[in-house]
Design a protein around this motif. Structure first.
Motif, PDB file in Angstrom:
ATOM      1  N   UNK A 226       0.830  -1.216   0.000  1.00 54.27           N
ATOM      2  CA  UNK A 226       0.000   0.000   0.000  1.00 54.27           C
ATOM      3  C   UNK A 226       0.859   1.259   0.000  1.00 54.27           C
ATOM      4  N   UNK A 227       2.043   1.148   0.624  1.00 55.59           N
ATOM      5  CA  UNK A 227       2.927   2.321   0.680  1.00 55.59           C
ATOM      6  C   UNK A 227       3.752   2.466  -0.608  1.00 55.59           C
ATOM      7  N   UNK A 228       3.597   1.515  -1.527  1.00 56.51           N
ATOM      8  CA  UNK A 228       4.293   1.621  -2.812  1.00 56.51           C
ATOM      9  C   UNK A 228       5.748   1.205  -2.748  1.00 56.51           C
ATOM     10  N   UNK A 229       6.081   0.242  -1.854  1.00 53.62           N
ATOM     11  CA  UNK A 229       7.470  -0.198  -1.741  1.00 53.62           C
ATOM     12  C   UNK A 229       7.830  -1.122  -2.906  1.00 53.62           C
ATOM     13  N   UNK A 230       9.121  -1.447  -2.975  1.00 53.82           N
ATOM     14  CA  UNK A 230       9.654  -2.240  -4.091  1.00 53.82           C
ATOM     15  C   UNK A 230       9.004  -3.628  -4.178  1.00 53.82           C
ATOM     16  N   UNK A 231       8.792  -4.095  -5.412  1.00 54.10           N
ATOM     17  CA  UNK A 231       8.090  -5.369  -5.637  1.00 54.10           C
ATOM     18  C   UNK A 231       9.055  -6.526  -5.950  1.00 54.10           C
ATOM     19  N   UNK A 232      10.339  -6.328  -5.671  1.00 56.31           N
ATOM     20  CA  UNK A 232      11.336  -7.363  -5.983  1.00 56.31           C
ATOM     21  C   UNK A 232      10.962  -8.719  -5.394  1.00 56.31           C
ATOM     22  N   UNK A 233      10.549  -8.704  -4.129  1.00 60.85           N
ATOM     23  CA  UNK A 233      10.263  -9.982  -3.454  1.00 60.85           C
ATOM     24  C   UNK A 233       8.981 -10.627  -3.970  1.00 60.85           C
ATOM     25  N   UNK A 234       8.185  -9.872  -4.716  1.00 55.22           N
ATOM     26  CA  UNK A 234       6.973 -10.449  -5.316  1.00 55.22           C
ATOM     27  C   UNK A 234       7.268 -10.914  -6.743  1.00 55.22           C
ATOM     28  N   UNK A 235       8.531 -10.917  -7.108  1.00 53.31           N
ATOM     29  CA  UNK A 235       8.924 -11.508  -8.394  1.00 53.31           C
ATOM     30  C   UNK A 235       9.240 -10.515  -9.498  1.00 53.31           C
ATOM     31  N   UNK A 236       9.405  -9.232  -9.168  1.00 54.95           N
ATOM     32  CA  UNK A 236       9.643  -8.231 -10.211  1.00 54.95           C
ATOM     33  C   UNK A 236      10.915  -8.548 -11.009  1.00 54.95           C
ATOM     34  N   UNK A 237      10.792  -8.537 -12.346  1.00 52.19           N
ATOM     35  CA  UNK A 237      11.931  -8.837 -13.214  1.00 52.19           C
ATOM     36  C   UNK A 237      12.567  -7.556 -13.752  1.00 52.19           C
ATOM     37  N   UNK A 238      12.219  -6.422 -13.141  1.00 52.84           N
ATOM     38  CA  UNK A 238      12.766  -5.124 -13.564  1.00 52.84           C
ATOM     39  C   UNK A 238      14.284  -5.094 -13.720  1.00 52.84           C
ATOM     40  N   UNK A 239      15.038  -5.718 -12.800  1.00 52.52           N
ATOM     41  CA  UNK A 239      16.498  -5.626 -12.916  1.00 52.52           C
ATOM     42  C   UNK A 239      17.066  -6.242 -14.195  1.00 52.52           C
ATOM     43  N   UNK A 240      16.382  -7.216 -14.780  1.00 55.95           N
ATOM     44  CA  UNK A 240      16.937  -7.838 -15.991  1.00 55.95           C
ATOM     45  C   UNK A 240      16.105  -7.512 -17.229  1.00 55.95           C
ATOM     46  N   UNK A 241      15.217  -6.513 -17.122  1.00 50.58           N
ATOM     47  CA  UNK A 241      14.330  -6.195 -18.240  1.00 50.58           C
ATOM     48  C   UNK A 241      14.628  -4.813 -18.803  1.00 50.58           C
ATOM     49  N   UNK A 242      14.806  -4.766 -20.113  1.00 52.86           N
ATOM     50  CA  UNK A 242      15.083  -3.490 -20.771  1.00 52.86           C
ATOM     51  C   UNK A 242      13.862  -3.016 -21.536  1.00 52.86           C
ATOM     52  N   UNK A 243      13.344  -1.877 -21.131  1.00 53.50           N
ATOM     53  CA  UNK A 243      12.171  -1.309 -21.800  1.00 53.50           C
ATOM     54  C   UNK A 243      11.980   0.122 -21.321  1.00 53.50           C
ATOM     55  N   UNK A 244      11.144   0.850 -22.062  1.00 50.16           N
ATOM     56  CA  UNK A 244      10.888   2.250 -21.710  1.00 50.16           C
ATOM     57  C   UNK A 244       9.648   2.395 -20.833  1.00 50.16           C
ATOM     58  N   UNK A 245       9.105   1.269 -20.322  1.00 51.83           N
ATOM     59  CA  UNK A 245       7.853   1.313 -19.544  1.00 51.83           C
ATOM     60  C   UNK A 245       7.902   2.324 -18.397  1.00 51.83           C
ATOM     61  N   UNK A 246       9.036   2.346 -17.669  1.00 51.67           N
ATOM     62  CA  UNK A 246       9.115   3.175 -16.471  1.00 51.67           C
ATOM     63  C   UNK A 246       9.210   4.661 -16.800  1.00 51.67           C
TER      64      UNK A 246
END
Lengths: 221, 362
Positions: free
Chosen positions: B254-274
């Motif tokens: 709810x506070x908008x913290x990092x989603x890494x532990x929920x499986x976020x693949x952001x660190x290995x994903x290249x895209x302009x989404x963010x």
């Protein structure tokens, strides 16, 4: 079209980890079982002190440096502590590592921030460099050092360096560096039971044995 | 084709002002990582673009990529860029069907041989041509035939770029990407499931104005795929501070913290989404509270589970661990007992020797 870096990462996360884990756990259990079953020769003399309690105490008391060590061997003293604490903090308090422990055992604890993790990692790497330097330059240490010691130093420092590089994207493809980091940890896991790295587990038994032998004789340890 | 209106006329009919057009050109130029000095050149190039013929082939796909590009914030200039090309063949969008549709493709190829742009979405099955056919022509044959006369190929979506979902384990159709088949043409990969509309139109605009953009080793335009989601994520400060959402509805989530532990693949994903985001810059998956799936990367479907953190092994490693404990203990017991037996035997065989015996033997 494939991404070789991604394929390597998936191998390191999949079959690579399974192989390393089997050797790591299997090797540790094998060596511990041997140590425990072989045991020690029964001491027939009447006990002059409590061997059990002295043994337990020694497990912890030997973590405290003996007096004069800072003057006698400053690099070993400082480098040893900094490396061990740094490695411990970086391993147990970096969030991705906690996620792995949580997945395996269902327990977790709060993660440390980036500043702490990266500082202790950098200090631990510097400590290994200093320890290696002292082994190479001090004639006595040099003659006592075997290939095994250098290998263990290298295997311990590689996960710290590759992890730091992968997180900070210092060079190389980040996916590739993450894969290299996992592979370096897997190399450490495979070597662990068969080298001096095993001390991370066996120190408990060694210290207990030493402490209890002295304790039974009524001596300090 | 020649009688189709040019971009300035299209703008007029859609009520788009010159100012809005220049603003769009400026944002497009910055998006393509070009110098601001090139804005007038981009505008001029778009206004006078030669309206190349475009043939869009759809193979093993879900039409999501077409949905994405056509449902970009309409009516906008992006639509117009898309309209400024002469789209001569597209299953979903063209009015013609059956033989008439195929005739349109053949005609466009004939009229613009060597000059047309080929856009492909969807993967190509190699196991059995019958898995996916259009007008009785297998995907493989149609791709080879159409690619032969193309100036360049744009592989839209992860299926066309890397094989995508059809290519996912166990890949029942033997699906492959465009670049696995076509080796002699320039190919621009625009992966994503689907790709961001403005990225698709941006790549088309770049092709129209300056030709093929600079590509990375996976064939993606560096301007749009040069940075990882993780590096540009607005939740990155929480990662750095060690603050993570543990579940989808806890306090951290709810506070908008990092989603890494929920499986976020952001660190290995290249895209302009963010940075570019979706729906006219409204949001992107992580902002909506869901971890990144890594859809712009090859084999994203087989990355060990969308909800498994990157640092967690992808296999069933616990079984291996239990087996190792049992195996290690068994070998350890056997080894120790063997050593004990050897010790007992050695004691038994031990011959006592005194000084007299030693004197005798020497």
């Amino acid at each position: 079209m494939n991404n070789p870096a991604f394929d390597l990462l998936m191998w390191a996360r999949g079959p690579g980890f399974d192989i390393a884990l089997a050797i790591f756990i299997g090797g540790i259990v094998l060596r511990l079982t041997e140590i425990i079953i072989l045991g020690r020769k029964k001491d027939m003399a009447p006990a002059k002190g409590n061997g059990f309690l002295q043994g337990l105490k020694t497990i912890f008391s030997r973590s405290v440096p003996r007096k004069g060590l800072i003057k006698f061997a400053p690099v070993t003293y400082l480098g040893g502590y900094i490396f061990h604490l740094g490695f411990f903090i970086a391993f147990f308090f970096f969030a991705p590592h906690i996620a792995l422990i949580q997945d395996a055992f269902g327990i977790s604890w709060p993660a440390a921030g980036r500043v702490i993790i990266e500082s202790v990692t950098a200090l631990a790497v510097l400590a290994v460099v200093a320890l290696t330097y002292s082994r190479l330059t001090d004639p006595v240490r040099k003659s006592l050092t075997t290939f095994d010691d250098y290998l263990v130093l290298l295997l311990s420092v590689l996960p710290l360096i590759t992890g730091y590089v992968a997180v900070n994207k210092l060079f190389g493809d980040p996916t590739m560096m993450l894969a290299v980091h996992l592979l370096s940890v897997e190399a450490l896991m495979i070597a662990f039971p068969f080298t001096k790295l095993m001390h991370a587990v066996s120190f408990v038994f060694a210290r207990y044995y030493n402490g209890s032998i002295q304790g039974r004789k009524g001596a300090e340890s | 084709m020649a009688n189709k209106p040019m971009l300035p006329e299209l703008m007029k009919t859609h009520g788009v002002s010159r100012r809005a057009f220049m603003k769009y050109c400026a944002s497009l130029t910055s998006l393509m990582a070009l110098s601001p000095a090139l804005v007038p050149r981009v505008a001029h190039a778009l206004e006078t673009a030669m309206r190349p013929s475009v043939i869009w082939l759809s193979f093993q796909e879900c039409t999501g990529c077409t949905e994405s590009i056509t449902r970009s914030h309409a009516p906008t200039l992006e639509d117009l860029i898309f309209n400024s090309v002469s789209l001569d063949y597209h299953h979903t969008l063209q009015a013609a069907s059956g033989h008439a549709a195929e005739a349109a493709r053949e005609q466009a190829m004939k009229d613009n041989y060597g000059k047309y742009l080929l856009i492909v979405d969807g993967s190509i099955p190699l196991d059995n041509p019958g898995y996916s056919c259009i007008a009785g022509i297998s995907n493989l044959d149609m791709l080879k035939e159409t690619a032969a006369g193309a100036a360049a190929i744009v592989a839209i979506g992860t299926c066309a770029a890397y094989g995508g979902i059809p290519h996912a384990n166990p890949n029942p159709t033997g699906a492959v990407s465009v670049s696995d088949i076509i080796k002699d043409k320039p190919i621009i990969n625009v992966p994503g499931c689907p790709p961001i509309p403005v990225v698709m139109t941006g790549v088309l605009a770049h092709f129209l104005t300056f030709g093929i953009p600079e590509l990375d080793e996976l064939g993606r335009p560096k301007a749009f795929y040069g940075e990882s989601i993780h590096d540009r994520c607005y939740r990155r400060p929480f990662y750095d501070k060690g603050k993570f959402a543990e579940t989808f509805d806890d306090e951290g989530a709810r506070a908008g913290w990092c989603l890494y532990k929920l499986g976020c693949k952001g660190p290995t994903t290249h895209s302009a989404c963010a940075t570019v985001k979706w729906n006219n810059g409204v949001s992107f998956p992580i902002e909506a509270g869901h971890p990144c799936l890594g859809c712009t990367e090859p084999d994203f479907w087989d990355n060990g589970g969308f909800y498994k953190p990157l640092s967690v092994p992808s296999g069933d490693y616990r079984k291996m661990g239990v087996a190792a404990v049992v195996g290690g203990a068994a070998v350890g017991v056997a080894s120790a007992l063997l050593a004990k037996a050897g010790k007992a035997k050695a004691v038994q065989n031990h011959e006592t020797v005194d000084a007299h015996d030693l004197e005798k033997s020497s």
